[in-house]
Write a protein that holds these residues in place. Sequence first.
Motif, PDB file in Angstrom:
ATOM      1  N   VAL A 183     -92.291  91.846 -26.943  1.00  0.00           N
ATOM      2  CA  VAL A 183     -93.130  91.571 -25.658  1.00  0.00           C
ATOM      3  C   VAL A 183     -94.140  91.446 -26.500  1.00  0.00           C
ATOM      4  CG1 VAL A 183     -93.703  92.755 -22.687  1.00  0.00           C
ATOM      5  CG2 VAL A 183     -90.994  92.367 -24.203  1.00  0.00           C
ATOM      6  N   SER A 184     -94.895  92.549 -26.532  1.00  0.00           N
ATOM      7  CA  SER A 184     -95.783  92.858 -27.057  1.00  0.00           C
ATOM      8  C   SER A 184     -96.483  91.548 -28.111  1.00  0.00           C
ATOM      9  CB  SER A 184     -96.873  93.704 -27.862  1.00  0.00           C
ATOM     10  OG  SER A 184     -96.589  94.690 -26.465  1.00  0.00           O
ATOM     11  N   ALA A 185     -95.375  91.111 -29.000  1.00  0.00           N
ATOM     12  CA  ALA A 185     -95.101  89.980 -30.302  1.00  0.00           C
ATOM     13  C   ALA A 185     -95.671  88.823 -29.391  1.00  0.00           C
ATOM     14  CB  ALA A 185     -94.786  90.562 -31.092  1.00  0.00           C
ATOM     15  N   GLN A 186     -94.657  88.766 -28.714  1.00  0.00           N
ATOM     16  CA  GLN A 186     -94.820  87.285 -27.998  1.00  0.00           C
ATOM     17  C   GLN A 186     -95.880  87.208 -26.875  1.00  0.00           C
ATOM     18  OE1 GLN A 186     -91.881  87.210 -24.051  1.00  0.00           O
ATOM     19  NE2 GLN A 186     -90.954  85.548 -25.136  1.00  0.00           N
ATOM     20  N   HIS A 187     -96.331  87.919 -26.171  1.00  0.00           N
ATOM     21  CA  HIS A 187     -97.671  87.535 -25.811  1.00  0.00           C
ATOM     22  C   HIS A 187     -98.716  87.061 -26.622  1.00  0.00           C
ATOM     23  CE1 HIS A 187    -100.737  87.850 -22.234  1.00  0.00           C
ATOM     24  NE2 HIS A 187    -101.011  89.234 -23.566  1.00  0.00           N
ATOM     25  N   ASN A 188     -99.430  88.720 -27.740  1.00  0.00           N
ATOM     26  CA  ASN A 188    -100.426  88.216 -28.575  1.00  0.00           C
ATOM     27  C   ASN A 188     -99.904  87.234 -28.597  1.00  0.00           C
ATOM     28  OD1 ASN A 188    -100.643  90.668 -27.519  1.00  0.00           O
ATOM     29  ND2 ASN A 188    -100.809  91.271 -29.135  1.00  0.00           N
ATOM     30  N   LEU A 189     -98.734  86.628 -29.986  1.00  0.00           N
ATOM     31  CA  LEU A 189     -98.800  85.331 -30.386  1.00  0.00           C
ATOM     32  C   LEU A 189     -99.268  84.016 -29.088  1.00  0.00           C
ATOM     33  CD1 LEU A 189     -97.512  84.123 -33.035  1.00  0.00           C
ATOM     34  CD2 LEU A 189     -95.315  83.921 -32.009  1.00  0.00           C
ATOM     35  N   THR A 190     -98.670  84.231 -28.320  1.00  0.00           N
ATOM     36  CA  THR A 190     -98.955  83.474 -26.861  1.00  0.00           C
ATOM     37  C   THR A 190    -100.555  82.533 -26.961  1.00  0.00           C
ATOM     38  OG1 THR A 190     -97.226  83.497 -26.329  1.00  0.00           O
ATOM     39  CG2 THR A 190     -98.717  82.008 -24.826  1.00  0.00           C
ATOM     40  N   VAL A 191    -101.226  84.047 -27.097  1.00  0.00           N
ATOM     41  CA  VAL A 191    -102.990  84.261 -26.713  1.00  0.00           C
ATOM     42  C   VAL A 191    -103.159  83.418 -27.626  1.00  0.00           C
ATOM     43  CG1 VAL A 191    -104.712  85.395 -25.331  1.00  0.00           C
ATOM     44  CG2 VAL A 191    -102.501  86.191 -24.393  1.00  0.00           C
ATOM     45  N   GLY A 192    -103.289  84.705 -28.492  1.00  0.00           N
ATOM     46  CA  GLY A 192    -103.892  83.502 -30.233  1.00  0.00           C
ATOM     47  C   GLY A 192    -103.491  82.034 -30.458  1.00  0.00           C
ATOM     48  N   MET A 193    -102.873  81.652 -30.489  1.00  0.00           N
ATOM     49  CA  MET A 193    -102.191  80.078 -30.478  1.00  0.00           C
ATOM     50  C   MET A 193    -103.676  79.316 -29.767  1.00  0.00           C
ATOM     51  SD  MET A 193    -100.099  79.446 -32.208  1.00  0.00           S
ATOM     52  CE  MET A 193     -99.323  77.861 -32.521  1.00  0.00           C
TER      53      MET A 193
END
Length: 190
Positions: free
Chosen positions: A104-114
């Motif tokens: 869940v954190s990876a999904q969020h951080n990946l999206t925000v980072g992109m």
Amino acid sequence: MAKRLIGILIISAASVWALTGCDNNVDTIDSTSKEVTEQTTTTTPESSKDGISATKDSALANTIDWSAIASDETAATLANYDYPFALDSQSVHAYADYFKIDNVSAQHNLTVGMASNEALSKALDAVGTSYVSHELTDGDKVELIIHTTPDISASRYDYILADDFAKGLILPIVIKPDGKKGDVEEHGGS
């Protein structure tokens, strides 16, 4: 202490301008006072752990007008957010495995980072020639850290992304007037 110093400087400036008969500047002082107060209050106690703390010299530094950078978006509700990456996608699993965090954190951080370039371009416009380097942290907590020269005040702001890719997600922006060049190896980019 820094808030008190800023208040004293503003009151002193207001007194000098009022005594010289420049009534037009009184409105400017009031709006500047509000901006300085808002700037001071956006720096959180947590940011002090990150090395951001007000000093007596920062009262004389330029403050960033976060209202000029802000998007008109409202923060999204994360519980039902429709991320562009599926929770069970290879990208999310790879990010989670590499940084040792949950999917869940990876999904969020990946999206925000992109989507971080949206906030980065606005923040770089605000710091201008005081820019030194920047980094986007990965892992447990994603943040955009912008290193500047000491003439910019340290601060923190939660930028709400407006682009459809990550609309409504929050990217914390941290201004560190430490003059540091980012470490590409350690932080994943600069």
